[in-house]
Write a protein that holds these residues in place. Structure first.
Motif, PDB file in Angstrom:
ATOM      1  N   ALA A 184      -6.795   7.278  -0.468  1.00  0.00           N
ATOM      2  CA  ALA A 184      -7.561   6.869   0.698  1.00  0.00           C
ATOM      3  C   ALA A 184      -8.010   5.726   0.651  1.00  0.00           C
ATOM      4  CB  ALA A 184      -7.911   7.420   1.586  1.00  0.00           C
ATOM      5  N   PHE A 185      -8.786   6.091  -0.428  1.00  0.00           N
ATOM      6  CA  PHE A 185      -9.409   4.652  -1.421  1.00  0.00           C
ATOM      7  C   PHE A 185      -8.642   3.584  -1.659  1.00  0.00           C
ATOM      8  CE2 PHE A 185     -11.211   2.557  -4.793  1.00  0.00           C
ATOM      9  CZ  PHE A 185     -12.544   2.002  -4.411  1.00  0.00           C
ATOM     10  N   ALA A 186      -7.233   3.898  -2.046  1.00  0.00           N
ATOM     11  CA  ALA A 186      -7.147   2.556  -2.850  1.00  0.00           C
ATOM     12  C   ALA A 186      -6.117   1.547  -1.562  1.00  0.00           C
ATOM     13  CB  ALA A 186      -5.972   3.789  -3.719  1.00  0.00           C
ATOM     14  N   ALA A 187      -5.532   2.639  -0.329  1.00  0.00           N
ATOM     15  CA  ALA A 187      -5.659   1.458   0.267  1.00  0.00           C
ATOM     16  C   ALA A 187      -6.771   0.933   0.989  1.00  0.00           C
ATOM     17  CB  ALA A 187      -3.923   2.548   0.948  1.00  0.00           C
ATOM     18  N   ARG A 233      -4.235  18.229  -4.604  1.00  0.00           N
ATOM     19  CA  ARG A 233      -4.121  17.779  -3.088  1.00  0.00           C
ATOM     20  C   ARG A 233      -5.833  17.344  -2.819  1.00  0.00           C
ATOM     21  NH1 ARG A 233      -1.988  21.569   1.822  1.00  0.00           N
ATOM     22  NH2 ARG A 233       0.106  21.415   0.162  1.00  0.00           N
ATOM     23  N   GLU A 234      -6.274  17.861  -2.642  1.00  0.00           N
ATOM     24  CA  GLU A 234      -7.794  16.880  -2.208  1.00  0.00           C
ATOM     25  C   GLU A 234      -7.765  15.890  -2.835  1.00  0.00           C
ATOM     26  OE1 GLU A 234     -12.556  17.579  -1.718  1.00  0.00           O
ATOM     27  OE2 GLU A 234     -10.923  19.342  -2.838  1.00  0.00           O
ATOM     28  N   ALA A 235      -7.503  16.140  -4.151  1.00  0.00           N
ATOM     29  CA  ALA A 235      -7.704  14.794  -5.333  1.00  0.00           C
ATOM     30  C   ALA A 235      -6.749  13.440  -5.059  1.00  0.00           C
ATOM     31  CB  ALA A 235      -7.851  14.590  -6.041  1.00  0.00           C
ATOM     32  N   ARG A 236      -6.171  13.630  -4.845  1.00  0.00           N
ATOM     33  CA  ARG A 236      -5.209  12.843  -3.949  1.00  0.00           C
ATOM     34  C   ARG A 236      -4.692  12.360  -3.251  1.00  0.00           C
ATOM     35  NH1 ARG A 236       0.614  11.646  -5.138  1.00  0.00           N
ATOM     36  NH2 ARG A 236       0.551  13.631  -7.045  1.00  0.00           N
ATOM     37  N   GLN A 237      -5.377  13.583  -2.140  1.00  0.00           N
ATOM     38  CA  GLN A 237      -5.766  12.356  -1.037  1.00  0.00           C
ATOM     39  C   GLN A 237      -7.317  11.244  -1.218  1.00  0.00           C
ATOM     40  OE1 GLN A 237      -5.856  16.274   2.053  1.00  0.00           O
ATOM     41  NE2 GLN A 237      -4.245  15.759   2.050  1.00  0.00           N
ATOM     42  N   ARG A 238      -7.611  11.904  -1.454  1.00  0.00           N
ATOM     43  CA  ARG A 238      -9.761  10.866  -1.473  1.00  0.00           C
ATOM     44  C   ARG A 238      -8.729   9.295  -2.462  1.00  0.00           C
ATOM     45  NH1 ARG A 238     -14.576  13.864  -2.990  1.00  0.00           N
ATOM     46  NH2 ARG A 238     -13.628  15.197  -1.686  1.00  0.00           N
ATOM     47  N   TYR A 239      -7.942   9.650  -3.520  1.00  0.00           N
ATOM     48  CA  TYR A 239      -8.318   8.902  -3.908  1.00  0.00           C
ATOM     49  C   TYR A 239      -7.146   7.860  -3.287  1.00  0.00           C
ATOM     50  CZ  TYR A 239      -6.571   5.537  -8.628  1.00  0.00           C
ATOM     51  OH  TYR A 239      -6.279   4.848  -8.716  1.00  0.00           O
ATOM     52  N   ILE A 292      -5.944  16.751 -12.869  1.00  0.00           N
ATOM     53  CA  ILE A 292      -7.950  15.630 -11.907  1.00  0.00           C
ATOM     54  C   ILE A 292      -7.783  16.898 -10.561  1.00  0.00           C
ATOM     55  CG2 ILE A 292      -7.954  13.673 -11.294  1.00  0.00           C
ATOM     56  CD1 ILE A 292      -5.593  12.537 -13.013  1.00  0.00           C
ATOM     57  N   ASP A 293      -8.855  16.474 -10.776  1.00  0.00           N
ATOM     58  CA  ASP A 293     -10.158  16.669 -10.216  1.00  0.00           C
ATOM     59  C   ASP A 293     -11.012  15.961  -8.474  1.00  0.00           C
ATOM     60  OD1 ASP A 293     -11.756  17.164 -10.845  1.00  0.00           O
ATOM     61  OD2 ASP A 293     -12.089  18.972 -10.986  1.00  0.00           O
ATOM     62  N   ALA A 294     -11.120  16.407  -8.247  1.00  0.00           N
ATOM     63  CA  ALA A 294     -12.111  16.052  -7.192  1.00  0.00           C
ATOM     64  C   ALA A 294     -13.275  15.139  -6.955  1.00  0.00           C
ATOM     65  CB  ALA A 294     -12.536  16.736  -5.324  1.00  0.00           C
ATOM     66  N   ALA A 295     -13.687  15.993  -8.220  1.00  0.00           N
ATOM     67  CA  ALA A 295     -14.932  14.970  -9.052  1.00  0.00           C
ATOM     68  C   ALA A 295     -14.546  14.445 -10.321  1.00  0.00           C
ATOM     69  CB  ALA A 295     -15.540  16.285  -9.513  1.00  0.00           C
ATOM     70  N   THR A 296     -13.590  14.170 -10.662  1.00  0.00           N
ATOM     71  CA  THR A 296     -12.535  13.669 -11.157  1.00  0.00           C
ATOM     72  C   THR A 296     -12.713  11.955 -10.725  1.00  0.00           C
ATOM     73  OG1 THR A 296     -11.389  15.111 -13.173  1.00  0.00           O
ATOM     74  CG2 THR A 296     -10.999  12.446 -13.135  1.00  0.00           C
ATOM     75  N   VAL A 297     -11.949  12.154  -9.857  1.00  0.00           N
ATOM     76  CA  VAL A 297     -11.444  11.078  -8.447  1.00  0.00           C
ATOM     77  C   VAL A 297     -12.817  10.491  -8.125  1.00  0.00           C
ATOM     78  CG1 VAL A 297     -10.293  10.296  -6.418  1.00  0.00           C
ATOM     79  CG2 VAL A 297      -9.215  11.519  -8.277  1.00  0.00           C
ATOM     80  N   PRO A 318       0.863  -1.009  -0.172  1.00  0.00           N
ATOM     81  CA  PRO A 318       0.375  -0.273   0.056  1.00  0.00           C
ATOM     82  C   PRO A 318       1.158   1.429  -0.437  1.00  0.00           C
ATOM     83  CG  PRO A 318      -0.032  -0.989   2.103  1.00  0.00           C
ATOM     84  CD  PRO A 318       0.410  -2.338   1.062  1.00  0.00           C
ATOM     85  N   GLU A 319       1.549   1.460   0.899  1.00  0.00           N
ATOM     86  CA  GLU A 319       3.018   2.178   1.071  1.00  0.00           C
ATOM     87  C   GLU A 319       3.280   2.688  -0.366  1.00  0.00           C
ATOM     88  OE1 GLU A 319       5.122  -0.372   3.008  1.00  0.00           O
ATOM     89  OE2 GLU A 319       3.901  -0.781   1.993  1.00  0.00           O
ATOM     90  N   ASP A 320       3.324   2.053  -1.556  1.00  0.00           N
ATOM     91  CA  ASP A 320       3.663   2.088  -2.757  1.00  0.00           C
ATOM     92  C   ASP A 320       2.812   2.718  -3.759  1.00  0.00           C
ATOM     93  OD1 ASP A 320       6.375   1.205  -2.145  1.00  0.00           O
ATOM     94  OD2 ASP A 320       6.028  -0.451  -2.832  1.00  0.00           O
ATOM     95  N   ILE A 321       1.738   2.672  -3.632  1.00  0.00           N
ATOM     96  CA  ILE A 321       0.739   3.002  -4.401  1.00  0.00           C
ATOM     97  C   ILE A 321       0.636   4.318  -5.136  1.00  0.00           C
ATOM     98  CG2 ILE A 321      -2.078   3.255  -4.556  1.00  0.00           C
ATOM     99  CD1 ILE A 321      -2.490   1.480  -2.673  1.00  0.00           C
ATOM    100  N   GLU A 322       1.205   5.421  -3.765  1.00  0.00           N
ATOM    101  CA  GLU A 322       1.424   6.556  -3.647  1.00  0.00           C
ATOM    102  C   GLU A 322       2.633   7.339  -5.682  1.00  0.00           C
ATOM    103  OE1 GLU A 322       1.631  11.529  -2.961  1.00  0.00           O
ATOM    104  OE2 GLU A 322       2.159   9.570  -1.130  1.00  0.00           O
TER     105      GLU A 322
END
Length: 535
Positions: free
Chosen positions: A400-403, A392-398, A432-437, A366-370
């Motif tokens: 969090a789900f990915a892991a 940043r918001e989109a990254r964090q949201r993606y 890429i924004d939060a809506a895209t994620v 999971p630590e290698d997803i980013e």
């Protein structure tokens, strides 16, 4: 107590010779005993029978200039002092018989005299720790005379333990880090176990030509890693041929052997011309057999011989051909279970199993997803010529789900790459924004739910929806895999061997087919019903 300094070296038949004016010329074996800051307690001088007179003269001269130096002469007759095999063998025997005592003596090997072949052999023996010594190299005097006296020569000591040289050791570590980073495609991976595995693969890839077996689930990166190993070895000039990749799951029937090993004209109906085959295409390069567990029994036998002997028979030919390739094999199956079930040759697995590496799936890293998210974004930008970023918001949201447990990543990094590609393609104004994620996460949930629905449909076809709801989830998960194996294998015995291979190996299962039938009977199923519904 101060250690005695001992020098070992050849008598120089040219440099140490000279009957006339021998004190006016540079003779390295005599000279090395005259340095005040390098007192020599003993000189072990090696020479042949033809140099007996010269050895006696040099011994007498050393006694004159350095009475404290003991000279021991060792007879070594070399038919050809430029023959590498002969010289190395003779020096190796000399080293094995020499009474080294590092606690009491310090050893130097003088490479100033002797052939270049002898110098190389000394180096190899010291580097391999057959001789516990440093290298001594003398340099002749520079210039002419100074006040009628010859200018002194000089010497240098070389310790082959490169780890003691900080700059060399640092460069060596940097080269290794660059090689490991290359194998990871430049991704700054954070999973410690994965990074240790890549370091070991780098060591093996550079030092060995033996087969490598890459195990791991679909999408774990086996194909990409195999290609990077090839590119690393090619950059080091260790391979000169091509990288040939074969997915063994695509090789079926009579054409499998032809595709791999080639055929001669007229070998079978439709063979209008000769075909070289993929093994010959990989000559001097690397052959990657992905999903090697899918090979048929005949192809497995032929592959084993080709791996061991680098020779094989094309289909329909009575004349062998050769191909000197290195093999990398990939599989998402446990080949040891396939061996127990009789689907894979034990001797072939033994040949492949020298270097086996298990590539973990995305869920185990999971630590290698980013870092892989950033890698896929950079790859998309390079491929499409469009620079895409993620806020940043989109990254964090993606992330969090990915892991999270909700992310199934059925195809591992392949799923991740496809996911990033979709987001990058739909990103408004290249960001890429939060809506895209959110749109992408909904798509992933639907796709993974669809896979779960497929498994439910498989069982509902056998039981009916209402009856299926009366079966515990635990049993439904197990039943799905049992039904899939039953439909894959041709007979109940074959399916039983596959399902109960571990018990069979422990001799805890007497009749695999009967055990399978009893298991199916618990749910009111039989072999025929399971097979016919899947036809």
């Amino acid at each position: 107590m101060e250690k005695k300094r001992v020098v070992i070296g050849f008598l120089g038949t040219t440099l140490d010779a000279g009957k006339q004016n021998r004190w006016g010329r540079w003779r390295p074996t005599v000279e090395l005993c005259q340095y005040r800051d390098l007192p020599i307690g003993r000189l072990d001088m090696i020479h042949g029978e033809g140099s007996m007179a010269l050895a006696e003269r040099v011994t007498a001269d050393i006694a004159q200039v350095s009475p404290a130096t003991e000279v021991r002469r060792h007879l070594m007759n070399l038919a050809d002092p430029w023959d590498f095999e002969e010289v190395y063998g003779a020096l190796h025997d000399f080293a094995r018989g020499y009474p080294f005592d590092p606690d009491a003596e310090d050893y130097l090997v003088n490479i100033t005299t002797g052939t270049h072949v002898a110098q190389i052999c000394w180096f190899l023996l010291i580097e391999a720790h057959f001789i516990p010594a440093k290298i001594l190299q003398l340099s002749p005097p520079r210039g002419g005379r100074d006040g009628g006296e010859r200018q002194p020569s000089s010497y240098g000591l070389i310790d082959i333990d490169l780890s003691r040289y900080d700059r060399i050791a640092t460069r060596f570590r940097r080269d290794r880090d660059e090689a490991a980073n290359f194998l990871k495609s430049g991704i700054e991976t954070r999973n410690e176990a994965f990074n240790r595995m890549i370091d070991r693969i780098e060591q093996v890839a550079i030092r060995s030509k033996a087969p490598l077996l890459l195990c791991g689930p679909t999408g774990a990166g086996k194909s990409q890693l195999a290609r990077r190993i090839y590119e690393l070895k090619k950059a080091r000039r260790q391979v000169g041929g091509p990288f040939v990749e074969v997915n063994c799951a695509t090789l079926r029937g009579d054409g499998a052997a032809s595709a791999l090993f080639g055929h001669v004209r007229g070998a079978f109906t439709g063979a209008a011309s000769e075909r070289a085959g993929l093994l010959r295409a990989a000559d001097k390069g690397i052959l990657f057999l992905d999903e090697i567990g899918e090979l048929g029994p005949d192809e497995q036998a032929m592959a084993l011989r080709a791996i061991e002997e680098k020779r094989f028979l094309p289909v329909g030919s009575d004349k062998e051909v050769g191909s000197d390739f290195q093999l990398i094999a990939g599989t998402n199956r446990d080949l040891s279970l396939d061996v127990r079930a009789g689907r894979f040759r034990e001797d072939l697995l033994a040949r492949l199993n020298l270097w086996t590496f298990d590539l973990p799936g995305l869920a185990d890293r999971p630590e290698d997803i980013e870092p892989n998210l950033d890698f896929e974004l950079a790859r998309f930008s390079e491929r499409e010529g469009l620079h895409v970023t993620i806020n940043r918001e989109a990254r964090q949201r993606y992330l969090a789900f990915a892991a999270s447990p909700a992310a199934r990543w059925l195809a591992n990094f392949r799923d991740l790459g496809a996911s990033v590609t979709r987001m990058a393609t739909l990103a408004p104004r290249g960001r890429i924004d939060a809506a895209t994620v959110d749109e992408e996460l909904a798509r992933l949930r639907r796709a993974w739910a669809s896979k779960a629905d497929d498994d439910r449909d498989l069982l509902a076809d056998l039981f009916g929806e209402s009856e299926l709801d009366g079966i515990d989830l635990f049993d439904r998960v197990q039943l799905v895999e049992v039904v899939k194996v039953c439909r894959r294998e041709p007979t109940a015995s074959a399916a039983g061997r596959a399902l109960f291979a571990a018990s069979r190996a422990k001799k805890a299962s007497a009749n695999d087919a009967d055990r399978l039938r009893k298991y199916l009977g618990r749910f009111g199923l039989d072999w025929t019903a399971v097979r016919e519904r899947g036809a």
